[in-house]
Design a protein around this motif. Sequence first.
Motif, PDB file in Angstrom:
ATOM      1  N   LEU A 117      36.404  47.535  43.474  1.00 42.44           N
ATOM      2  CA  LEU A 117      36.476  47.311  42.210  1.00 42.44           C
ATOM      3  C   LEU A 117      35.109  45.844  41.615  1.00 42.44           C
ATOM      4  N   PRO A 118      34.943  45.845  40.306  1.00 39.52           N
ATOM      5  CA  PRO A 118      33.784  44.929  40.181  1.00 39.52           C
ATOM      6  C   PRO A 118      33.964  43.260  39.760  1.00 39.52           C
ATOM      7  N   CYS A 173      37.956  42.550  36.853  1.00 39.48           N
ATOM      8  CA  CYS A 173      39.452  41.178  37.297  1.00 39.48           C
ATOM      9  C   CYS A 173      40.386  41.605  35.970  1.00 39.48           C
ATOM     10  N   PHE A 174      40.290  41.573  34.568  1.00 43.26           N
ATOM     11  CA  PHE A 174      41.140  41.734  33.890  1.00 43.26           C
ATOM     12  C   PHE A 174      41.857  43.360  33.773  1.00 43.26           C
ATOM     13  N   ALA A 175      41.495  44.045  34.502  1.00 46.53           N
ATOM     14  CA  ALA A 175      42.189  45.163  34.489  1.00 46.53           C
ATOM     15  C   ALA A 175      43.394  45.079  35.871  1.00 46.53           C
ATOM     16  N   ASP A 228      37.930  35.982  46.797  1.00 46.55           N
ATOM     17  CA  ASP A 228      36.542  35.096  46.618  1.00 46.55           C
ATOM     18  C   ASP A 228      36.416  35.577  45.267  1.00 46.55           C
ATOM     19  N   ILE A 229      36.188  37.533  44.576  1.00 44.09           N
ATOM     20  CA  ILE A 229      36.566  37.969  43.455  1.00 44.09           C
ATOM     21  C   ILE A 229      37.020  36.597  42.344  1.00 44.09           C
ATOM     22  N   PRO A 252      45.734  36.040  39.437  1.00 44.70           N
ATOM     23  CA  PRO A 252      44.056  35.568  40.302  1.00 44.70           C
ATOM     24  C   PRO A 252      45.106  34.610  40.904  1.00 44.70           C
ATOM     25  N   ILE A 253      45.778  33.321  40.629  1.00 45.88           N
ATOM     26  CA  ILE A 253      46.630  32.145  40.900  1.00 45.88           C
ATOM     27  C   ILE A 253      47.315  32.627  42.524  1.00 45.88           C
ATOM     28  N   GLY A 254      48.292  33.840  42.637  1.00 44.93           N
ATOM     29  CA  GLY A 254      48.748  33.917  43.437  1.00 44.93           C
ATOM     30  C   GLY A 254      47.595  34.449  44.882  1.00 44.93           C
ATOM     31  N   ILE A 255      46.679  34.765  43.847  1.00 46.64           N
ATOM     32  CA  ILE A 255      46.164  35.826  44.642  1.00 46.64           C
ATOM     33  C   ILE A 255      44.806  35.043  45.884  1.00 46.64           C
TER      34      ILE A 255
END
Length: 429
Positions: free
Chosen positions: A27-28, A34-36, A85-86, A325-328
């Motif tokens: 995944l880029p 990220c949006f996907a 990290d992403i 992304p908060i959870g990740i």
Amino acid sequence: MKLKNLGWLAFAIGLVTVIPLTLTEKLPGDLMGCFALMFVLGIVFGEIGDRAKFIHDWMGGGPILCVFGPALLMYFGILPAGLKDIMKNFMDNINFFAFFISIMIAGAILSLSRKIIIKSTLKFLPAILGGLLMSCLLAFLVGAVTGYGGKNALFNLAIPIMGGGVGAGALPLSQIYSGHFGGESETILSVLMPAVVLGNVASIILGGILNRVGKKKPALTGNGQILKIADPELARELEEEDKEINGAPITYEGLGAGFYVAMIAYMAALIVNKFVYSGLHTYVYLIIILTLVKAFGLLPKHLEVGTIQWSRTWTKNLLYAALIPIGISNIDIGKTIEALTNPIYLVLVLVIVIGAAIGAGLVGHFMGLYEVEAAIAAGLCMSNMAQTGDLATLAAADRMELLPYSSYSSRIGGSVVLVLAGILLNFIH
């Protein structure tokens, strides 16, 4: 049955393209990638949370699962470790949250009446102090009674929880503590972080509970409006202004203008932060600038409407995705579980968060604010993890209209906590 207005087929295509790229670490890490992933996981966890009755009724539904679902997947190794990290780069370096939150703040403030802004701001600050003092007092007393220690409960739990998250709260606190007590700030930070994380969890859950309380006790809530309206003439003005905003047609030009206003407002706040005084966060200056613009009527009405419509477009379509992304990257399930093994620790965290809500709600009552809204915005948005926690808490409470006030709590309130910690440490040897 449709899925977030996409239809099952469209969603399935997204699922079978995004998930394999994610699991194989292909995944880029750019905006598209990220949006996907955020959209796909946001739909999955949002739907489950909204459809599961217990989670929906008592824990806030989709929003809370959008935070903790990805965190659990990371904890059990279902999602690759590199994804953290992403997403952290997406939030910190690409600075997605500055983009998203500035748009939401701009729309939220400009949608308020000028009279409401002036009245509620003067009444809101005492509610913040009420929540802070109540939480600290209860932490000290319960800590002393349970044997955990009043000072330990105050400095290791209450102050970090109420301090405005990690970057503006726990991190500077660890350095302040290190200077006073000695020791490495990194070691101290590892002691403070479980409290911050658990306080965030408790705040989100309590936000969902307060939403339910508001439905059971309608007299306690303004359903997103924080100031009680006793003036019939003012109430009519607000109703007319609301119709003017909601009745305006949505145009491409208006949305573009709204994007421009939100962006330039953030840049203006950044200038003040960089060249005038850096002691306050950029979001605080953003709120002050937009509040002054609204209070003095400096923005033409069509630009106000465009900014509000642009903000609502993003909020309606991206809220669940924005919580992923908060959870990740922000929620560490391992540390949360470790802290949960100490029942006294858990009780103290709950006491602190509940105390913040009760103190803010009580002071808000006497200041002419709705109790539920005051408890959420001035209490829970002090005890969660700053702007990321604000999004999750307000989403769980179904009170996104309170975002400007939550930012006051997280930033101005967090600054007050750091000052309070510095003062209290002078009495500790």
